[in-house]
Design an enzyme around this catalytic site. Structure first.
Site, PDB file in Angstrom:
ATOM      1  N   HIS A 260      24.455  24.731  26.660  1.00 20.41           N
ATOM      2  CA  HIS A 260      24.774  25.278  27.892  1.00 20.41           C
ATOM      3  C   HIS A 260      23.525  24.913  28.783  1.00 20.41           C
ATOM      4  O   HIS A 260      23.670  24.654  30.014  1.00 20.41           O
ATOM      5  CB  HIS A 260      24.609  26.703  27.818  1.00 20.41           C
ATOM      6  CG  HIS A 260      25.990  27.298  27.078  1.00 20.41           C
ATOM      7  ND1 HIS A 260      25.683  28.136  26.132  1.00 20.41           N
ATOM      8  CD2 HIS A 260      27.247  27.160  27.356  1.00 20.41           C
ATOM      9  CE1 HIS A 260      27.114  28.441  25.779  1.00 20.41           C
ATOM     10  NE2 HIS A 260      27.778  27.839  26.312  1.00 20.41           N
TER      11      HIS A 260
ATOM     12  N   SER B 140      28.677  28.407  20.899  1.00 23.79           N
ATOM     13  CA  SER B 140      28.015  29.666  20.733  1.00 23.79           C
ATOM     14  C   SER B 140      28.656  30.194  19.128  1.00 23.79           C
ATOM     15  O   SER B 140      28.067  30.836  18.441  1.00 23.79           O
ATOM     16  CB  SER B 140      28.460  30.481  21.828  1.00 23.79           C
ATOM     17  OG  SER B 140      27.826  30.172  22.967  1.00 23.79           O
TER      18      SER B 140
ATOM     19  N   LYS C 252      35.816  41.864  22.149  1.00 19.41           N
ATOM     20  CA  LYS C 252      35.578  42.827  21.596  1.00 19.41           C
ATOM     21  C   LYS C 252      34.572  42.402  20.178  1.00 19.41           C
ATOM     22  O   LYS C 252      33.883  43.219  19.826  1.00 19.41           O
ATOM     23  CB  LYS C 252      36.918  43.404  20.533  1.00 19.41           C
ATOM     24  CG  LYS C 252      37.598  44.041  21.382  1.00 19.41           C
ATOM     25  CD  LYS C 252      38.893  44.899  20.598  1.00 19.41           C
ATOM     26  CE  LYS C 252      39.880  45.335  21.311  1.00 19.41           C
ATOM     27  NZ  LYS C 252      41.009  44.091  21.999  1.00 19.41           N
TER      28      LYS C 252
ATOM     29  N   ARG D 294      32.285  18.640  25.406  1.00 20.22           N
ATOM     30  CA  ARG D 294      31.713  18.088  24.090  1.00 20.22           C
ATOM     31  C   ARG D 294      32.337  17.229  23.476  1.00 20.22           C
ATOM     32  O   ARG D 294      31.964  16.023  23.024  1.00 20.22           O
ATOM     33  CB  ARG D 294      31.574  19.254  23.264  1.00 20.22           C
ATOM     34  CG  ARG D 294      30.094  20.333  23.653  1.00 20.22           C
ATOM     35  CD  ARG D 294      30.396  21.666  22.936  1.00 20.22           C
ATOM     36  NE  ARG D 294      31.714  22.049  22.939  1.00 20.22           N
ATOM     37  CZ  ARG D 294      31.914  23.275  22.733  1.00 20.22           C
ATOM     38  NH1 ARG D 294      30.620  24.317  22.051  1.00 20.22           N
ATOM     39  NH2 ARG D 294      32.991  23.879  22.592  1.00 20.22           N
TER      40      ARG D 294
END
Ligand code: PNS
Length: 169
Positions: free
Chosen positions: A21, A132, A45, A94
């Site tokens: 990022h 991530s 969540k 990517r």
């Protein structure tokens, strides 16, 4: 257009910010007058970090960049981009595996707002495998993500996560 600052929005979950990022944001900051990093607030969540923590890490990582702004958004991305007077949405690509989802989003956003253009950028090769999701997984299993996330993120991950195999049940 002369006189009109070229504003780009770089939206995402950033849970957490990775060096992939960071690489895209730096490229965007060189290309556009202003890049607004927009953290999605529709809290997932399974998110590891609160929105406010993600924003704090982004702000710390980009404190020295005058044309990088960090904000939050909810609802439709194109509506947010319009509010921010942004003409461009930036996304990182990517690998080919990113392409299908990204193309769908770009074309849906174009359908919703034809005057906002999605611009794809490729991160430096050393970050093409960084996500991530994998960063969270590696950290939760006790592995190192040094060099894959900014130091501020590494620090917070260290405090946040006790490897599951070391956790007492
Ligand atoms: O980092 P991510 O999780 O891949 O980012 C996804 C994001 C935030 C770009 C995407 O979920 C999004 O744009 N959400 C806003 C909702 C929206 O506008 N949907 C309709 C167009 S696809």
């Amino acid at each position: 257009m002369a006189g009109h600052p070229r504003i780009a929005v770089y939206p995402g979950s950033f849970d957490p910010l990775t060096n992939g990022h960071v690489d895209i944001i730096e490229r965007g900051a060189r290309l556009f007058d202003r890049i607004v990093v927009a953290v999605l607030t529709n809290a997932e969540k399974h998110a590891l970090f609160e929105t406010s923590e993600r924003v704090a890490m982004l702000r710390e990582a980009f404190s020295g960049h005058a044309n990088v702004e960090v904000d939050t958004f909810g609802g439709l991305l194109v509506e947010y981009a319009r509010q921010r007077q942004a003409s461009v949405i930036v996304r990182g690509l990517r690998a080919v595996s990113d392409f299908e989802y990204e193309m769908q989003m770009a074309l849906m956003n174009r359908h919703l707002s034809a005057d906002i253009e999605t611009v794809f950028m490729m991160p430096a090769e050393q970050y093409t495998y960084v996500s991530s999701r994998l960063v969270k997984e590696v950290v939760s299993l006790g592995g190192s993500v040094a060099g894959l996330v900014p130091p501020v993120v590494e620090e917070r991950l260290r405090h946040r996560s006790t490897p599951s195999h070391q956790r007492r049940v």
